[in-house]
Structure formats: C-alpha cells, structure tokens
Design a protein around this motif. Structure first.
Motif: not given
Length: 206
Positions: A17-18, A21, A24-25, A50, A69
């Motif tokens: 991920t960036n 997030e 995103s995962h 991550d 997160n």
C-alpha cells in the motif's frame, strides 16, 4: 498476466500500500484472490509502508480524506491465506513465519519492519530483532540437520545492491547488514528475495 503464466509461487515482499490504508490492503487481496484460487501459492511479508502508518489518506475527489490504517494483528488476519494460516512455525516477536514449499524446501519470511516505533509517518530503515534472529537460527539449524534447503524473503535489503549503498542509501538495508548477512549465510541461508530498493537485480556477498 500472472494468471496466464500459470505460476506456481508468488512472493510479495512488502509495500503493498501507499501508507497502510486498510481499503488498499483489501483491494489488493481482492485482486490476487483469483490467482490464489487458480492454484498459485502466494506468500506475503509486510513492508515499511503497510502497518501502523499514522493519518493515512484516501484520494477520492478534490481533497484527500482520512481513512483507516491497520495494526500488526490485522495484517496477519487479512493475509492469513497468504502464508500465515498454514505456517509451519511463527515468530512471537514479529510477523515472521516459516512455510514448506516442498519436502526438501522451506520458505522463511522475515519481518524486518519497525512499525511498532511509528509515532508519525513511518521509518524507512529496517532491522532483524534479536529474538527473531534467534528464532531464525534455530530453524536454519533444524533445516541443516534434516537436509532441507531454506529460501528467504524480506522487505529490506540484506546485502548491498550497488557499491557504497550502505553509505548513501543506508535505510534500504537492515541495521548491521554485514554481520547479519554473514551470520545467516553461515547458518545456511544462501538465497533471499527482497524489495524496498525499487531495483530489479541480483547481487551477492562474498
């Protein structure tokens, strides 16, 4: 492309991920599930981007917004199909684990991240915790006695990929990389797949 290649094993060496997030995962897992369901064995190790990143953002619309997160425990749960649920052994001090590739080959996933130290942002540098190193060496000793080859994977670099990397790009190597790489090699770990440095190459330490 990977579905078309019909690969046996995929190693994901972190920075999925960036900024950690949760969405995103989840999106990444949704993407690779088809590959997993097709029979490819997928093994994941976390990167420094991550886990436990403070104030992650979602980028939808004109302005970024705050999003969730994930914790260390949530990472393990999210990626249980990709190394954790079928691990032969687990390290109690990190997200490291051991998997069996076949009867003569093991895969050692080494968690080198410092997410437990994040207060704001993240730390680029990595390290192998003393407890984790002790756990690894026991595994390598067992493997030697059983005639099993061990392959490693980790996010941060274990050896230099270019001359003077440790001087100019030290955060891309683990702390005490020379001592640790020699210790692992002497114990039988000869091949390690890494990420982090954004450079596709092969290097060695003699």
């Amino acid at each position: 492309d990977l579905l078309n290649e019909k690969i046996d094993i995929l190693l994901v060496t972190g920075d999925i991920t960036n900024h950690g997030e949760k969405k995103s995962h989840e999106d990444f897992i949704e993407t690779i599930l088809a590959l997993h369901d097709s029979g490819t064995r997928i093994f994941v190790t976390p990167g420094n981007h991550d886990i436990n990143i403070q104030n992650p953002k979602a980028y939808l619309g004109v302005e970024p917004s705050t999003t969730e997160n994930i914790t260390k425990e949530e990472f393990e749960e999210l990626y249980k199909l990709f190394g954790y649920s079928e691990a032969l052994k687990r390290d109690s001090a990190s997200l490291s684990y051991l998997s069996e590739l076949n009867e003569k080959t093991w895969l050692l996933s080494i968690d080198t991240n410092r997410y437990d130290e994040y207060v704001s942002g993240y730390k680029s540098g990595g390290r192998i915790r003393p407890q984790t190193m002790e756990w690894i060496l026991k595994i390598l000793h067992e493997a030697e006695n059983k005639g099993i080859r061990v392959l490693g994977m980790m996010h941060h670099g274990l050896v230099e990929h270019m001359q003077y990397q440790s001087t100019f790009f030290s955060d891309y190597l683990i702390e005490e990389w020379q001592e640790k790489s020699d210790m692992l090699a002497d114990a039988g770990l000869e091949v390690v797949f890494t990420g982090h440095f954004h450079s596709n190459d092969i290097t060695s330490r003699v």
